[in-house]
Motif scaffolding. Sequence first.
Motif, PDB file in Angstrom:
ATOM      1  N   CYS A  51      34.157 -51.514  -9.681  1.00  0.00           N
ATOM      2  CA  CYS A  51      34.004 -50.155  -9.173  1.00  0.00           C
ATOM      3  C   CYS A  51      33.065 -50.165  -7.970  1.00  0.00           C
ATOM      4  CB  CYS A  51      33.441 -49.271 -10.284  1.00  0.00           C
ATOM      5  SG  CYS A  51      33.322 -47.522  -9.855  1.00  0.00           S
ATOM      6  N   VAL A  85      40.456 -49.204  -9.824  1.00  0.00           N
ATOM      7  CA  VAL A  85      41.903 -49.006  -9.917  1.00  0.00           C
ATOM      8  C   VAL A  85      42.617 -50.011  -9.015  1.00  0.00           C
ATOM      9  CG1 VAL A  85      41.724 -46.553 -10.515  1.00  0.00           C
ATOM     10  CG2 VAL A  85      41.935 -47.224  -8.115  1.00  0.00           C
ATOM     11  N   ALA A  98      34.179 -42.038 -11.813  1.00  0.00           N
ATOM     12  CA  ALA A  98      35.608 -41.852 -11.562  1.00  0.00           C
ATOM     13  C   ALA A  98      36.349 -41.593 -12.877  1.00  0.00           C
ATOM     14  CB  ALA A  98      36.185 -43.071 -10.844  1.00  0.00           C
ATOM     15  N   ILE A 106      42.906 -41.595  -7.132  1.00  0.00           N
ATOM     16  CA  ILE A 106      42.132 -42.414  -8.076  1.00  0.00           C
ATOM     17  C   ILE A 106      42.175 -41.800  -9.471  1.00  0.00           C
ATOM     18  CG2 ILE A 106      39.808 -43.242  -8.642  1.00  0.00           C
ATOM     19  CD1 ILE A 106      39.388 -43.324  -5.506  1.00  0.00           C
ATOM     20  N   THR A 107      41.850 -40.501  -9.566  1.00  0.00           N
ATOM     21  CA  THR A 107      41.792 -39.867 -10.886  1.00  0.00           C
ATOM     22  C   THR A 107      43.165 -39.785 -11.551  1.00  0.00           C
ATOM     23  OG1 THR A 107      41.822 -37.674  -9.843  1.00  0.00           O
ATOM     24  CG2 THR A 107      39.664 -38.590 -10.439  1.00  0.00           C
ATOM     25  N   GLU A 165      45.520 -42.041 -11.278  1.00  0.00           N
ATOM     26  CA  GLU A 165      45.769 -43.388 -11.805  1.00  0.00           C
ATOM     27  C   GLU A 165      44.981 -43.610 -13.094  1.00  0.00           C
ATOM     28  OE1 GLU A 165      47.640 -47.069 -11.934  1.00  0.00           O
ATOM     29  OE2 GLU A 165      48.066 -45.354 -10.655  1.00  0.00           O
TER      30      GLU A 165
END
Length: 193
Positions: A55, A82, A113, A129-130, A132
Amino acid sequence: MKHIDVIDCDTALNRLMAGNQEYLIAKEGKGDISEEIRILTHEYGQKPYAIVIACSDSRVIPEKIFMVGIGEIFTIRVAGNVIGNFELGSIEYAAEHLGVKLIVVMGHSRCGAVDAAIHNAGHDSIVHITDEIRHAIGTETDPVCCEKLNIRHSMECIKKSPLIQSYLHDGSLKIVGAYYHTRSGEVELLEEE
């Protein structure tokens, strides 16, 4: 000048975990960042033994967590650890062109995240991102469980690459999940499923 030669995935994993044990009791960082190693890697190129996908969180610094120096790990950092096309391309490059033996997908405790995904927060480009992460966690809401599900999901995304599949199949590459505890500094390896 010491240059670490890692020939297989188990040696790479053992080196990383030994470095994390040093990190747990250290007061200062370790890892060769000398002029000599800069010259060596400039002249002869990099030979990392592990790819670490982590991350972007400022508390998660793979080079410190594993006590490594220049040229030892190929680090890819992205919010929520991710995997998208750019990350996968970077992983494939390191595996094919640099001969890396180990892929570590490292999530962490109190991941912002993952928290945003749990609470359906995020807008603009953050939703890439969120969304995924939401795909990874489903209806789960326990933060630690969600963080670990997200790690496993990223591992599965990597395993879909035909190139990576070929290296995993012949045993020349290994992929592991890791969970970094931001308070203690410990890296916990996730058990294989």
